[in-house]
Design an enzyme around this catalytic site. Structure first.
Site, PDB file in Angstrom:
ATOM      1  N   ASP A   1       0.811  -1.152   0.009  1.00 43.25           N
ATOM      2  CA  ASP A   1      -0.052  -0.029  -0.049  1.00 43.25           C
ATOM      3  C   ASP A   1       0.894   1.219  -0.259  1.00 43.25           C
ATOM      4  O   ASP A   1       2.021   1.187   0.487  1.00 43.25           O
ATOM      5  CB  ASP A   1      -1.012  -0.121   1.249  1.00 43.25           C
TER       6      ASP A   1
ATOM      7  N   GLU B   1      -0.184  -1.740   5.685  1.00 43.86           N
ATOM      8  CA  GLU B   1       0.919  -1.326   6.500  1.00 43.86           C
ATOM      9  C   GLU B   1       0.735   0.433   7.115  1.00 43.86           C
ATOM     10  O   GLU B   1       0.976   0.528   8.393  1.00 43.86           O
ATOM     11  CB  GLU B   1       2.457  -1.264   5.730  1.00 43.86           C
TER      12      GLU B   1
END
Ligand SMILES: [Zn+2]
Length: 386
Positions: free
Chosen positions: A77, A140
């Site tokens: 991400d 994350e």
């Protein structure tokens, strides 16, 4: 490409460009996992996708076999593009030796470098000591969801070493702070402010609680030599909706940046004790505690063999001395290392600079290419630290 030992520079940049083009802004990470699956598949490296949610999947891949198991990890991400960019954030653009794009620094360059290192070792049929395992995660940036899921499903169980490729640049992070987000709601009863006895003032009750918590927490004055001070802040406060009404609800959110000397459990103990004290004192006090995020601090050792190998290899590749530091942020390590001994060999070492999360995020082309070499050498020399 069978039989070739190395990709050329343009092929390596193309892989990073392909990754940047996938808008994995805390969702849609499955497209990253699918892309990597296809790429690794072309080089006969099998992958496993671990679904987190619709359109969101972690990726696991391995080369070699048996022990030791050397884990390399990165996240899929990126944060929202936001801001004013001079270039299209999802179209990797090279200018003056720098590659611009969202995630170029945090941390699609780190992920690409690990993947390419693995592919090149596989293509060269280089003998591997044990297993090199890649754990590529979702979420994350918003709470280490993917790392938590992979750890709960046992993917870290046989791990002997963990390298996270977050953007440190030519420095190695060997320890970092934890982070704790908590919400507390006070429940009261609405009444007209001229007859407050008919109500129960949630704002006042919450203030009473916050005073108790604050008195305790402000006395905490601890610091860690590597990662710095324990930090605590009330960050959001809400309550009531009209100046002449007794408010029926109120809530507060707080964030603590924790260290081993005063960790997440210690903070929660102060909060819970204060809540219990008031609730026992008077039935008007009714609180609800919600833990929004709970990432423990990660303790490490700057003198362990992994960090020393990272420094040595980093210097060989870059001709620079690689210093160590303790981080004030948090990473997937907070979840990956749950249940591991404090002596577990771990480091954060990846291509990057201070442009992460900002507009015009970039990675130096040279640094990106250097980290492919650094990861390859780490993978090949794991007998020195695993
Ligand atoms: Zn990151």
């Amino acid at each position: 490409m069978k039989g070739r030992t190395a990709m050329n520079k343009q092929e390596k940049i193309k892989i990073l460009a392909d990754l940047v083009a996938i808008r994995s802004v805390n969702n849609n990470e499955e497209a990253v996992a699918q892309y990597l699956t296809t790429l690794l598949g072309k080089h006969s490296i099998e992958t496993e996708l671990v679904q987190y949610a619709p359109h969101r999947a972690n990726l696991v891949a391995e080369i070699g076999t048996g022990k030791p198991v050397t884990v390399f990890s990165g996240h899929e991400d990126v944060v929202d593009a936001g801001g004013d960019w001079d270039t299209d954030p999802f179209d990797l653009t090279e200018q003056d030796g720098k590659l611009y794009g969202r995630g170029a620094c945090d941390m699609k360059s780190g992920v690409a470098a690990m993947i390419i290192a693995m592919i090149e070792l596989k293509e060269a049929a280089t003998p591997i000591n044990g297993t090199i395992k890649l754990l590529i995660t979702v979420g994350e940036e918003v709470g280490e969801y993917g790392a938590e899921q992979l750890t709960q499903q046992g993917f870290m169980e046989n791990a002997d070493v963990l390298v996270i490729g977050e953007p440190t640049g030519y420095r190695i992070c060997y320890a970092h702070k934890g982070s704790l987000d908590v919400q507390i709601k006070a429940k009261g009863k609405i009444a007209h402010s001229s007859i407050p006895t008919l109500g129960n003032n949630a704002v006042q009750n919450l203030l009473d609680l916050l005073t108790l918590i604050n008195n305790k927490i402000q006395k905490v004055d601890v610091s860690d030599p590597a990662i710095g001070d324990f930090l605590f802040n009330f960050t959001v406060i809400k309550g009531g909706n009209q100046v002449n009404s007794i408010p029926g609800t109120a809530s507060v959110e707080l964030n603590a940046r924790t260290i081993d000397e005063f960790n997440n459990t210690d903070v929660l103990k102060i909060i819970k004790t204060a809540i219990e004290k008031l609730e026992q004192q008077d039935s008007k006090y009714q609180f609800e505690l919600n833990i929004l995020m709970d990432l423990p601090p990660v303790d490490g050792d700057k003198k362990n063999k992994l960090v020393q190998s990272g420094q040595k290899i980093g210097k060989q590749v870059t001709n620079q001395v690689i210093p160590t530091f303790g981080g004030t942020y948090t990473t997937d390590a907070a979840k990956f290392l749950v249940g591991k001994q404090p002596t577990f060999p771990f480091m954060i070492f990846g291509p990057g600079n201070s442009s992460l999360h900002s507009s015009n995020e970039y990675i130096s082309t040279k640094m990106y290419l250097n980290f492919i070499e650094i990861y390859k050498k780490l993978m090949l020399n794991n007998q020195n630290f695993a």
